[in-house]
Design a protein around this motif. Structure first.
Motif, PDB file in Angstrom:
ATOM      1  N   SER A 158      -9.345   4.572   5.346  1.00  0.00           N
ATOM      2  CA  SER A 158     -10.446   3.627   5.534  1.00  0.00           C
ATOM      3  C   SER A 158     -10.960   3.135   4.188  1.00  0.00           C
ATOM      4  N   LYS A 159     -11.692   2.029   4.247  1.00  0.00           N
ATOM      5  CA  LYS A 159     -12.310   1.443   3.065  1.00  0.00           C
ATOM      6  C   LYS A 159     -13.627   0.815   3.489  1.00  0.00           C
ATOM      7  N   SER A 160     -14.665   0.958   2.655  1.00  0.00           N
ATOM      8  CA  SER A 160     -15.981   0.397   2.961  1.00  0.00           C
ATOM      9  C   SER A 160     -16.446  -0.520   1.837  1.00  0.00           C
ATOM     10  N   VAL A 161     -17.184  -1.566   2.215  1.00  0.00           N
ATOM     11  CA  VAL A 161     -17.833  -2.449   1.239  1.00  0.00           C
ATOM     12  C   VAL A 161     -19.245  -2.750   1.727  1.00  0.00           C
ATOM     13  N   ARG A 162     -20.122  -3.074   0.787  1.00  0.00           N
ATOM     14  CA  ARG A 162     -21.461  -3.528   1.153  1.00  0.00           C
ATOM     15  C   ARG A 162     -21.365  -4.947   1.692  1.00  0.00           C
ATOM     16  N   GLY A 194       5.769   4.094   3.280  1.00  0.00           N
ATOM     17  CA  GLY A 194       5.573   4.988   4.411  1.00  0.00           C
ATOM     18  C   GLY A 194       4.185   4.902   5.001  1.00  0.00           C
ATOM     19  N   ARG A 195       3.900   5.823   5.923  1.00  0.00           N
ATOM     20  CA  ARG A 195       2.600   5.864   6.576  1.00  0.00           C
ATOM     21  C   ARG A 195       1.517   6.339   5.619  1.00  0.00           C
ATOM     22  N   GLY A 196       0.270   6.105   6.029  1.00  0.00           N
ATOM     23  CA  GLY A 196      -0.849   6.636   5.272  1.00  0.00           C
ATOM     24  C   GLY A 196      -1.142   5.907   3.985  1.00  0.00           C
ATOM     25  N   SER A 197      -0.795   4.634   3.918  1.00  0.00           N
ATOM     26  CA  SER A 197      -1.028   3.875   2.697  1.00  0.00           C
ATOM     27  C   SER A 197      -2.516   3.581   2.519  1.00  0.00           C
ATOM     28  N   GLU A 198      -2.888   3.248   1.305  1.00  0.00           N
ATOM     29  CA  GLU A 198      -4.274   2.937   0.966  1.00  0.00           C
ATOM     30  C   GLU A 198      -4.703   1.599   1.571  1.00  0.00           C
ATOM     31  N   SER A 223     -23.263  -1.832   5.525  1.00  0.00           N
ATOM     32  CA  SER A 223     -21.938  -1.562   4.981  1.00  0.00           C
ATOM     33  C   SER A 223     -20.913  -1.790   6.077  1.00  0.00           C
ATOM     34  N   LEU A 224     -19.746  -2.271   5.672  1.00  0.00           N
ATOM     35  CA  LEU A 224     -18.657  -2.561   6.602  1.00  0.00           C
ATOM     36  C   LEU A 224     -17.477  -1.666   6.258  1.00  0.00           C
ATOM     37  N   SER A 225     -17.018  -0.890   7.245  1.00  0.00           N
ATOM     38  CA  SER A 225     -15.883   0.011   7.053  1.00  0.00           C
ATOM     39  C   SER A 225     -14.724  -0.429   7.935  1.00  0.00           C
ATOM     40  N   PHE A 226     -13.531  -0.399   7.367  1.00  0.00           N
ATOM     41  CA  PHE A 226     -12.314  -0.765   8.095  1.00  0.00           C
ATOM     42  C   PHE A 226     -11.336   0.395   7.987  1.00  0.00           C
ATOM     43  N   ALA A 227     -10.732   0.775   9.116  1.00  0.00           N
ATOM     44  CA  ALA A 227      -9.836   1.934   9.141  1.00  0.00           C
ATOM     45  C   ALA A 227      -8.547   1.604   9.877  1.00  0.00           C
ATOM     46  N   ILE A 228      -7.469   2.252   9.444  1.00  0.00           N
ATOM     47  CA  ILE A 228      -6.183   2.192  10.134  1.00  0.00           C
ATOM     48  C   ILE A 228      -5.742   3.622  10.403  1.00  0.00           C
ATOM     49  N   SER A 229      -5.251   3.860  11.621  1.00  0.00           N
ATOM     50  CA  SER A 229      -4.819   5.193  12.020  1.00  0.00           C
ATOM     51  C   SER A 229      -3.381   5.144  12.517  1.00  0.00           C
ATOM     52  N   TRP A 230      -2.582   6.104  12.066  1.00  0.00           N
ATOM     53  CA  TRP A 230      -1.191   6.216  12.494  1.00  0.00           C
ATOM     54  C   TRP A 230      -1.055   7.406  13.435  1.00  0.00           C
ATOM     55  N   GLY A 231      -0.522   7.171  14.618  1.00  0.00           N
ATOM     56  CA  GLY A 231      -0.226   8.231  15.568  1.00  0.00           C
ATOM     57  C   GLY A 231       1.105   7.905  16.205  1.00  0.00           C
ATOM     58  N   LEU A 232       1.128   7.876  17.540  1.00  0.00           N
ATOM     59  CA  LEU A 232       2.326   7.394  18.219  1.00  0.00           C
ATOM     60  C   LEU A 232       2.509   5.908  17.956  1.00  0.00           C
ATOM     61  N   GLY A 233       1.395   5.219  17.746  1.00  0.00           N
ATOM     62  CA  GLY A 233       1.402   3.816  17.352  1.00  0.00           C
ATOM     63  C   GLY A 233       0.581   3.647  16.091  1.00  0.00           C
ATOM     64  N   THR A 234       0.118   2.426  15.856  1.00  0.00           N
ATOM     65  CA  THR A 234      -0.764   2.140  14.731  1.00  0.00           C
ATOM     66  C   THR A 234      -1.953   1.349  15.258  1.00  0.00           C
ATOM     67  N   SER A 259      -1.628  -5.888  10.437  1.00  0.00           N
ATOM     68  CA  SER A 259      -2.956  -5.290  10.329  1.00  0.00           C
ATOM     69  C   SER A 259      -3.797  -6.106   9.355  1.00  0.00           C
ATOM     70  N   GLY A 260      -5.107  -5.973   9.482  1.00  0.00           N
ATOM     71  CA  GLY A 260      -6.003  -6.654   8.550  1.00  0.00           C
ATOM     72  C   GLY A 260      -7.248  -7.168   9.237  1.00  0.00           C
ATOM     73  N   LEU A 261      -8.284  -7.423   8.435  1.00  0.00           N
ATOM     74  CA  LEU A 261      -9.559  -7.926   8.945  1.00  0.00           C
ATOM     75  C   LEU A 261     -10.118  -8.924   7.942  1.00  0.00           C
ATOM     76  N   SER A 262     -10.397 -10.143   8.414  1.00  0.00           N
ATOM     77  CA  SER A 262     -11.042 -11.144   7.560  1.00  0.00           C
ATOM     78  C   SER A 262     -12.535 -11.175   7.863  1.00  0.00           C
ATOM     79  N   VAL A 263     -13.342 -11.525   6.844  1.00  0.00           N
ATOM     80  CA  VAL A 263     -14.799 -11.454   6.966  1.00  0.00           C
ATOM     81  C   VAL A 263     -15.412 -12.787   6.528  1.00  0.00           C
ATOM     82  N   TYR A 264     -16.263 -13.337   7.389  1.00  0.00           N
ATOM     83  CA  TYR A 264     -16.953 -14.606   7.119  1.00  0.00           C
ATOM     84  C   TYR A 264     -18.422 -14.465   7.496  1.00  0.00           C
ATOM     85  N   ARG A 265     -19.231 -15.386   6.998  1.00  0.00           N
ATOM     86  CA  ARG A 265     -20.599 -15.501   7.499  1.00  0.00           C
ATOM     87  C   ARG A 265     -21.002 -16.965   7.521  1.00  0.00           C
TER      88      ARG A 265
END
Length: 209
Positions: A26-30, A184-188, A37-48, A77-83
């Motif tokens: 995960s990664k967070s920014v103000r 591989g999996r678990g990238s930053e 604060s906004l946090s974005f996470a990616i999880s790897w299991g049977l899928g992503t 994967s990814g998240l864009s942010v606007y206001r």
């Protein structure tokens, strides 16, 4: 025997939880100067899967998306942010769904309705009305939301004066979260500010499938 079964189940559950924590990044920014604060996470299991959450500003458990399964994982994967220019509405784009946060009420809604897509700029209208094969001619050098963050791109913050969106007429582009290119999996995960790369093309336009 019963105790042995319960112990075995507990070990399995604990192992699964530990694996889930190990395979989540995960990664967070103000979110600008508004106490959020906004946090974005990616999880790897049977899928992503991917998820984001807002915290702060009096939220005990802030608004969040559900875990969203990623198509053709993990590449999409990814998240864009606007206001909005008036600073009263935030937009979060995954392409799978559009999320809209109303700052006055604190409520966030999730939408698959194309009617909720913010108003396009003139360039955005041309692209939205054009065949996909023609879009690169209209908008050369574009960036796609679904792309890795390169290893030499630093993780940044939302700028004090974000740029006006190229694709949406009443919005400012704040940046995007993305997965760092890896083998591989678990990238930053990093947050890429607008001064690091171009705004992703039409990333608030919904394709829910």
């Amino acid at each position: 025997m019963r105790r042995l079964v319960l112990t075995s189940l507990a070990v399995v559950v604990a192992s699964y939880v530990a694996w889930g924590l190990l395979m989540t990044r995960s990664k967070s920014v103000r979110l600008e100067n508004n106490g959020l604060s906004l946090s974005f996470a990616i999880s790897w299991g049977l899928g992503t899967d991917e998820k984001f959450r807002l915290t702060g500003d009096g939220y005990l458990f802030g608004p969040s998306s559900e875990w969203l399964s990623i198509w053709k994982r993990p590449y999409n994967s990814g998240l864009s942010v606007y206001r909005s220019k008036e600073k009263n509405t935030y937009y979060f784009g995954t392409v799978y769904r559009l999320f809209v946060l109303d700052r006055s009420s604190g409520a966030m809604k999730s939408s698959c309705d194309p009617a909720d897509i913010p108003q396009h700029s003139e360039l955005g209208k041309r692209l939205a009305q054009s065949a996909i094969i023609d879009r690169d001619k209209i908008d050369p050098g574009f960036t796609h939301l679904f792309r890795y963050v390169e290893r030499d791109q630093r993780s940044g913050a939302i700028p004090a004066t974000p740029p006006v969106s190229r694709y949406y007429s009443e919005l400012k582009y704040l940046g995007r979260f993305g997965l760092v290119r890896s083998s591989g999996r678990g990238s930053e995960i990093r947050f890429v500010a607008p001064d690091q790369e171009n705004e992703p093309r039409l990333s608030l336009d919904i394709h829910c499938g």
